[in-house]
Design an enzyme around this catalytic site. Structure first.
Site, PDB file in Angstrom:
ATOM      1  N   CYS A 107      -1.639   5.609   9.371  1.00  0.00           N
ATOM      2  CA  CYS A 107      -2.011   4.265   8.899  1.00  0.00           C
ATOM      3  C   CYS A 107      -3.169   4.406   7.925  1.00  0.00           C
ATOM      4  O   CYS A 107      -3.213   5.348   7.139  1.00  0.00           O
ATOM      5  CB  CYS A 107      -2.365   3.367  10.086  1.00  0.00           C
ATOM      6  SG  CYS A 107      -3.774   3.945  11.076  1.00  0.00           S
ATOM      7  N   ARG A 147       0.838  -1.203   0.000  1.00  0.00           N
ATOM      8  CA  ARG A 147       0.000   0.000   0.000  1.00  0.00           C
ATOM      9  C   ARG A 147       0.872   1.252   0.000  1.00  0.00           C
ATOM     10  O   ARG A 147       0.575   2.230  -0.689  1.00  0.00           O
ATOM     11  CB  ARG A 147      -0.942  -0.017   1.201  1.00  0.00           C
ATOM     12  CG  ARG A 147      -2.019  -1.082   1.104  1.00  0.00           C
ATOM     13  CD  ARG A 147      -2.759  -1.262   2.424  1.00  0.00           C
ATOM     14  NE  ARG A 147      -3.545  -0.081   2.775  1.00  0.00           N
ATOM     15  CZ  ARG A 147      -4.190   0.047   3.930  1.00  0.00           C
ATOM     16  NH1 ARG A 147      -4.139  -0.914   4.835  1.00  0.00           N
ATOM     17  NH2 ARG A 147      -4.884   1.144   4.176  1.00  0.00           N
TER      18      ARG A 147
END
Length: 280
Positions: free
Chosen positions: A239, A181
């Site tokens: 995050c 990611r």
């Protein structure tokens, strides 16, 4: 009490009858592959006396387009008083994954001025693995609490602070999402988000600071973090939505770092189509 932000199951057993002790269950259904709740609607267990601290639906900013954003001090105070938290409470938070959602609850209380708050290392799985008794349901507060919120505004930050940190050598952004990611080689689980990361951010997936559902020891954490940031720098954790960033903040705390902040909106905000810079 103790220097660490962690307690283990042995400590909790010894202090279970303390009048000031409040145990809070702060689980959130995990979305990261490899992390699973041991509880389900059909098979639920709780540490005896634990009360629910739901920052995903209750103790959060209402009517926000972003998930579980920090509430105002007034709303936080109202909600935690409802679950019987007092100014002199010693709070232990845990979750049903091991160490996943509970660190955010710990950081929220610290952000609202309460220092006597700790994370149960290993959470409910560690409690059950130790052969300790569980309850079939959570408990309710016997009385309204008198908690007073005193916000520490630097412990959570917004995109403006993060944007400034991308060009500030006194700050280091640590993105705890997976390498895929971070590098835009794996899709984002939330639709509509851009792939990649903030300029100057470094990547340390939060799972690396864990070992079998518990936080790694202090020496290991110090070695990991010192490769990325010095204790003199401000460390901003980010995050997907502000939950597992707090696992990294807990790890940094245990490693001796104290200039810590969590980007509350995290990639759920930064990754939206906007002028905020993204690099692959």
């Amino acid at each position: 009490m103790i220097d660490s932000a962690l307690v283990d199951v042995n400590w909790l057993v010894e202090h279970l009858q303390d009048a000031e002790l409040v145990i809070l269950e702060a689980s959130v259904q995990p979305v990261v592959p490899g992390f699973e709740s041991i509880n389900s609607e059909e098979n639920f267990a709780a540490i005896p006396g634990a009360r629910r601290f739901d920052y995903d639906k209750e103790v959060c900013k209402p009517n926000s387009s972003l998930p579980h954003m920090m509430p105002s001090p007034e709303l936080f105070q109202e909600k935690v008083r409802e679950i019987g938290v007092n100014r002199d409470s010693t709070i232990v938070v845990y979750d049903d994954v091991g160490l996943y959602a509970s660190p955010r609850a710990w950081w929220m209380f610290r952000a609202m001025g309460h220092d006597q708050v700790y994370v149960l290392n290993g959470g409910l799985p560690a409690w059950i693995a130790a052969g300790l008794a569980t309850a079939a349901s959570l408990s309710s507060a016997e009385a309204q609490g008198d908690f007073e919120a005193e916000e520490r505004i630097n412990l959570f930050c917004d995109f403006n602070v993060v944007l400034a940190a991308t060009d500030d050598k006194a700050s280091q952004i640590i993105d705890v999402r997976s390498a895929g990611r971070f590098n835009a080689t794996a899709p984002e689980p939330r639709p509509g988000l851009r792939g990649g990361h903030m300029p100057s951010a470094c990547n340390l997936p939060f799972a690396r600071v864990l070992d079998n559902g518990k936080l790694r020891d202090r020496a290991e954490l110090q070695q990991m973090l010192q490769e990325l940031a010095s204790p003199e720098q401000k460390v901003i954790s980010s995050c997907g939505s502000g939950i597992t960033a707090c696992v990294m903040t807990l790890a940094a705390w245990e490693a001796g770092y104290r200039q810590l902040s969590v980007y509350d909106g995290s990639w759920a905000e930064w990754g939206l189509p906007s002028k905020l810079p993204v690099v692959p």
